[in-house]
Design an enzyme around this catalytic site. Structure first.
Site, PDB file in Angstrom:
ATOM      1  N   LYS A  23       1.092  -1.235   0.117  1.00  8.78           N
ATOM      2  CA  LYS A  23      -0.181   0.093   0.020  1.00  8.78           C
ATOM      3  C   LYS A  23       0.802   1.275  -0.147  1.00  8.78           C
ATOM      4  CE  LYS A  23      -0.147   0.375   4.970  1.00  8.78           C
ATOM      5  NZ  LYS A  23      -1.433   0.184   6.266  1.00  8.78           N
ATOM      6  N   ARG A  79      -9.939   0.116  15.228  1.00  3.63           N
ATOM      7  CA  ARG A  79      -9.685   1.022  13.975  1.00  3.63           C
ATOM      8  C   ARG A  79     -10.809   0.485  12.744  1.00  3.63           C
ATOM      9  NH1 ARG A  79      -3.960   1.653  11.502  1.00  3.63           N
ATOM     10  NH2 ARG A  79      -4.133  -0.516  10.913  1.00  3.63           N
ATOM     11  N   TYR A 111      16.089  30.131   8.512  1.00  7.19           N
ATOM     12  CA  TYR A 111      14.899  31.117   9.152  1.00  7.19           C
ATOM     13  C   TYR A 111      15.123  30.837  10.840  1.00  7.19           C
ATOM     14  CZ  TYR A 111      12.525  30.939   4.505  1.00  7.19           C
ATOM     15  OH  TYR A 111      12.266  31.045   3.452  1.00  7.19           O
ATOM     16  N   MET A 159      11.956  24.405   2.661  1.00  9.08           N
ATOM     17  CA  MET A 159      11.328  23.688   1.603  1.00  9.08           C
ATOM     18  C   MET A 159      12.149  22.856   0.661  1.00  9.08           C
ATOM     19  SD  MET A 159       8.393  24.879  -1.036  1.00  9.08           S
ATOM     20  CE  MET A 159       7.366  25.542   0.077  1.00  9.08           C
TER      21      MET A 159
END
Length: 411
Positions: A47, A146, A266, A314
């Site tokens: 998956k 679940r 940053y 990023m």
């Protein structure tokens, strides 16, 4: 090691490269299968695009290695994979068929995992419309809370209640099998065994990757590993028996000197305590290099540690290469993110997450190189070679032991 296929980036000179070792994936599948002294078949969970590594390459390689049972989460995933596997490969859909997708699921030759009485009823309705008995797996919730039928619901089912459905597998999912001493492992086994006594002739599956290492009592008729196939450690606090399946590298953009007291990145969350040589590397959270690695992660260059300094951006990270030999810092330098210096488990620890998230977060900007001799042979069709499979042509348990192939009656 044989180069199978390279999936190029848009540029002829890509910044980053992800190498997937299909031989390692196949070897891990064999290692997991060898955990069963009774020779219980071993499936493969592919998956989420084979945990981010490319199901279109991984699944055929595993078929070539001998795997015949594959699990995905969604009908869409299974439909995309169906043409790439021979007809005797069984594709199970863990989420079952969502409302309106039942006919597509059947026509593609897929086996839904029925998780609720409502899904069961919809599959029965399709069986009546088609005038056929339809195969399905059924899941019981033994504690995950679940997916799956409540244990009480499952125990109340009988042949009449599932008229029109041929159950080919009962399954459940373990909550914390990576911790072998967790007492809830035994409680889930007790609950699942109670169901098994109710349906003794239907094959059963409880062991995921970690459950495979809990011993034969958890194996039943089908092992169902996922993450361990891709090198993820199956057991906490023990040596990892799985081979690393991925290598990841990223190119340097530039290197420069900064004085003591200079901040990096940053918000200047890292400040140089000494004159520092900084390398800027072309990878960031858009590539799945998680922001939580800020000021915590480590890259490697020529076997030398390069601590990540400042925040992950990023598209870029900064690393301290002051202690890396100067001759290794050049315009063609490529830093190792995953490889000999650290595997996916170590990187996950640095990021404060699990290895599953690291793998499934790997982005689309890498050049992907698939290596290994476990490549699809003539037994695996190429894309678009097979559009679908009639359900009656789909294998049930051809690779299971004789006891698992008895008539699928509840008693």
């Amino acid at each position: 090691m044989t180069l199978i296929r390279t999936v190029p980036a848009a540029s002829a000179v890509p910044a980053n490269t992800l190498v997937i070792d299909l031989d390692a994936v196949a070897a891990n599948w064999r290692t997991l299968g060898s955990r069963s002294p009774a020779g219980v078949p071993c499936a493969a969970v592919v998956k989420a695009d084979a945990y981010g590594l490319g199901a279109s390459m991984v699944a055929p390689a595993l078929y070539h290695a001998g795997c015949r049972h594959f699990f995905v989460a969604l009908v869409d995933e299974a439909v995309a994979l169906r043409p790439l596997l021979p007809r005797d490969a069984r594709l199970y859909v863990l989420h079952g068929a969502l409302p309106g997708a039942e006919a597509e699921c059947l026509d593609a030759g897929l086996t839904p995992v029925l998780n609720s009485l409502e899904q069961l009823r919809r599959w029965q309705q399709l069986a009546r419309r088609r005038g056929a008995v339809l195969r399905a797996a059924l899941q019981v919730d033994t504690g995950m809370a679940r997916l799956g039928l409540a244990l009480s619901e499952a125990l109340e089912l009988d042949a009449g209640a599932i008229e029109g459905i041929e159950p080919v597998l009962w399954m459940s999912h373990l909550v914390g099998a990576e911790n072998p001493d967790d007492p809830f492992n035994g409680e889930q086994l007790r609950r699942f065994s109670q169901l098994r006594r109710r349906w003794p002739r239907v094959p059963a599956s409880l062991a995921n990757s970690s459950g495979t290492f809990l011993g034969p009592d958890f194996h039943f008729e089908l092992l169902r590993p996922g993450a361990a196939l891709y090198g993820v450690a199956p057991t906490v606090g023990r040596p990892n028996p799985m081979r690393a399946a991925v290598q990841l590298s990223a190119r340097m953009i530039q290197a420069h000197e900064i004085p003591a007291g200079q901040g990096v990145g940053y918000n200047h969350t890292w400040v140089a305590a000494r004159p520092t040589r900084v390398a800027t590397v072309s990878v960031g959270y858009a590539d799945g290099f998680l922001r939580s690695l800020s000021n915590r992660g480590v890259l490697y260059l020529g076997g030398h540690r390069a601590p990540l300094i400042g925040r992950v951006s990023m598209d870029m990270v900064s690393v301290d290469v002051t202690d890396v030999p100067a001759e290794l810092i050049h315009p063609d330098a490529s830093f190792e993110l995953l490889g000999a210096g650290q595997d996916v488990n170590a990187l996950a620890t640095q990021a404060g997450t699990n290895a599953y998230e690291i793998l499934t977060s790997l982005g689309s900007r890498y050049r992907r190189v698939y290596r290994g001799d476990a490549q699809p042979g003539g037994d695996c069709p190429r894309p678009n070679a097979v559009r679908g499979v009639r359900p009656e042509e789909s294998a049930i348990h051809g690779d299971m032991n004789p006891a698992s192939r008895r008539a699928m009656n509840p008693h």
